[in-house]
Design a protein around this motif. Structure first.
Motif, PDB file in Angstrom:
ATOM      1  N   THR A  35       0.858  -1.182   0.000  1.00 10.72           N
ATOM      2  CA  THR A  35       0.000   0.000   0.000  1.00 10.72           C
ATOM      3  C   THR A  35       0.902   1.243   0.000  1.00 10.72           C
ATOM      4  O   THR A  35       2.092   1.153   0.351  1.00 10.72           O
ATOM      5  CB  THR A  35      -0.882   0.031   1.263  1.00 10.72           C
ATOM      6  OG1 THR A  35      -0.040   0.176   2.407  1.00 10.72           O
ATOM      7  CG2 THR A  35      -1.734  -1.230   1.378  1.00 10.72           C
ATOM      8  N   PRO A  36       0.372   2.390  -0.383  1.00 12.81           N
ATOM      9  CA  PRO A  36       1.187   3.613  -0.315  1.00 12.81           C
ATOM     10  C   PRO A  36       1.748   3.865   1.086  1.00 12.81           C
ATOM     11  O   PRO A  36       2.884   4.296   1.243  1.00 12.81           O
ATOM     12  CB  PRO A  36       0.203   4.711  -0.725  1.00 12.81           C
ATOM     13  CG  PRO A  36      -0.765   4.015  -1.620  1.00 12.81           C
ATOM     14  CD  PRO A  36      -0.924   2.641  -1.024  1.00 12.81           C
ATOM     15  N   ARG A  37       0.962   3.574   2.104  1.00  9.50           N
ATOM     16  CA  ARG A  37       1.445   3.755   3.482  1.00  9.50           C
ATOM     17  C   ARG A  37       2.621   2.822   3.768  1.00  9.50           C
ATOM     18  O   ARG A  37       3.589   3.216   4.417  1.00  9.50           O
ATOM     19  CB  ARG A  37       0.311   3.503   4.459  1.00  9.50           C
ATOM     20  CG  ARG A  37       0.712   3.775   5.898  1.00  9.50           C
ATOM     21  CD  ARG A  37      -0.458   3.738   6.812  1.00  9.50           C
ATOM     22  NE  ARG A  37      -1.300   4.876   6.473  1.00  9.50           N
ATOM     23  CZ  ARG A  37      -2.370   5.244   7.143  1.00  9.50           C
ATOM     24  NH1 ARG A  37      -2.746   4.553   8.190  1.00  9.50           N
ATOM     25  NH2 ARG A  37      -3.086   6.276   6.776  1.00  9.50           N
ATOM     26  N   GLU A  38       2.570   1.602   3.286  1.00  4.64           N
ATOM     27  CA  GLU A  38       3.677   0.663   3.483  1.00  4.64           C
ATOM     28  C   GLU A  38       4.931   1.130   2.747  1.00  4.64           C
ATOM     29  O   GLU A  38       6.040   1.030   3.277  1.00  4.64           O
ATOM     30  CB  GLU A  38       3.284  -0.744   3.013  1.00  4.64           C
ATOM     31  CG  GLU A  38       2.257  -1.410   3.888  1.00  4.64           C
ATOM     32  CD  GLU A  38       1.727  -2.695   3.293  1.00  4.64           C
ATOM     33  OE1 GLU A  38       1.387  -3.594   4.088  1.00  4.64           O
ATOM     34  OE2 GLU A  38       1.635  -2.814   2.050  1.00  4.64           O
ATOM     35  N   CYS A  40       5.753   4.248   1.996  1.00  8.13           N
ATOM     36  CA  CYS A  40       6.305   5.385   2.745  1.00  8.13           C
ATOM     37  C   CYS A  40       7.014   4.923   4.008  1.00  8.13           C
ATOM     38  O   CYS A  40       8.076   5.434   4.355  1.00  8.13           O
ATOM     39  CB  CYS A  40       5.205   6.379   3.090  1.00  8.13           C
ATOM     40  SG  CYS A  40       4.562   7.263   1.662  1.00  8.13           S
ATOM     41  N   SER A  41       6.446   3.952   4.687  1.00  6.46           N
ATOM     42  CA  SER A  41       7.064   3.432   5.907  1.00  6.46           C
ATOM     43  C   SER A  41       8.373   2.712   5.627  1.00  6.46           C
ATOM     44  O   SER A  41       9.283   2.719   6.456  1.00  6.46           O
ATOM     45  CB  SER A  41       6.112   2.474   6.622  1.00  6.46           C
ATOM     46  OG  SER A  41       4.980   3.168   7.064  1.00  6.46           O
TER      47      SER A  41
END
Length: 75
Positions: A35-38, A40-41
């Motif tokens: 996911t985009p959040r993953e 970025c993380s």
């Protein structure tokens, strides 16, 4: 209509893909499963102090001095 549809800035796919494949060495399957959040993380938080210390900056300024500045007549 959602907020993303109103955005004029394009998503930086080339940069994200280069980092995911080149820097993180993710497989295509793993990259596109994130996911985009993953994503970025995976890059971690931005550094708090990304700049050089004052002594390091002064040393760099001595080693690499700026050239002469141009005035309007030289342009």
């Amino acid at each position: 209509m959602n907020a993303a549809a109103d955005s004029t800035a394009a998503f930086p796919w080339a940069t994200i893909m280069a980092a995911g494949f080149g820097l993180l060495r993710l497989s295509t399957r793993d990259f596109w499963a994130m996911t985009p959040r993953e994503i970025c993380s995976a890059f971690g938080p931005p550094p708090r102090d990304a700049g050089p210390s004052r002594p390091v900056l002064e040393l760099m300024m001595q080693q690499f001095p700026d050239g002469p500045t141009m005035n309007k007549e030289q342009e």
